[in-house]
Design a protein around this motif. Sequence first.
Motif, PDB file in Angstrom:
ATOM      1  N   CYS A  12       0.845  -1.186   0.000  1.00 22.59           N
ATOM      2  CA  CYS A  12       0.000   0.000   0.000  1.00 22.59           C
ATOM      3  C   CYS A  12       0.883   1.239   0.000  1.00 22.59           C
ATOM      4  N   VAL A  17       0.809  -2.729   4.668  1.00 19.71           N
ATOM      5  CA  VAL A  17       0.251  -3.967   4.130  1.00 19.71           C
ATOM      6  C   VAL A  17       1.051  -4.342   2.893  1.00 19.71           C
ATOM      7  N   THR A  62      -5.805  -6.054   6.278  1.00 24.52           N
ATOM      8  CA  THR A  62      -6.672  -5.113   5.570  1.00 24.52           C
ATOM      9  C   THR A  62      -7.994  -4.965   6.295  1.00 24.52           C
ATOM     10  N   HIS A  75     -10.713  -4.509  -0.172  1.00 13.38           N
ATOM     11  CA  HIS A  75      -9.751  -4.559   0.933  1.00 13.38           C
ATOM     12  C   HIS A  75      -8.822  -3.363   0.855  1.00 13.38           C
ATOM     13  N   HIS A  76      -8.682  -2.669   1.990  1.00 12.41           N
ATOM     14  CA  HIS A  76      -7.879  -1.450   2.093  1.00 12.41           C
ATOM     15  C   HIS A  76      -6.896  -1.569   3.250  1.00 12.41           C
ATOM     16  N   CYS A  77      -5.816  -0.813   3.151  1.00  7.18           N
ATOM     17  CA  CYS A  77      -4.949  -0.632   4.308  1.00  7.18           C
ATOM     18  C   CYS A  77      -5.697   0.236   5.301  1.00  7.18           C
TER      19      CYS A  77
END
Length: 154
Positions: A12, A17, A62, A75-77
């Motif tokens: 990221c 991540v 995430t 899915h995100h940091c």
Amino acid sequence: MSDLKLPIEGECRCGKVRIRISAPPMLTMACHCTGCQRMSASAFSLSVAIPSAGFEVIAGETVIGGLHGDMSKHHHCDWCKSWMFTRIEPDMGFVNVRPTMLEDTGWFTPFIETYTSEKLPWVTTPAEHSFATFPEMSAYGDLIAGFARTKATG
């Protein structure tokens, strides 16, 4: 355009991540839907479909952001909020990874583009196949085979 060298890692924006891809892509895409435009703050989002067994998160965790659907989850940091990948549940055999998270992006070109019905009028991509929405599920086998042939011949 360079060839994709596997395994390849990525991260990221903040680096908390990290991901690893160890299997060749099944398909590369650009999506012009307004949802992707808003998520990416750009004219489209980019994705590379990776076989589920060839994708892993190797550092960090995430959180789900953006699309919280019953099937698709973005899915995100949790720290920098980078949109890293999308999983479909139940697992359909692939993960859609944002190729811009990877250490090398020179190999990436979208093979298909979706939701051209919502694209900004000035946008063009080099995609070989364009669809007003998503292709019918029955079309994906031929698209994946066509992508494999294109990659095999360079």
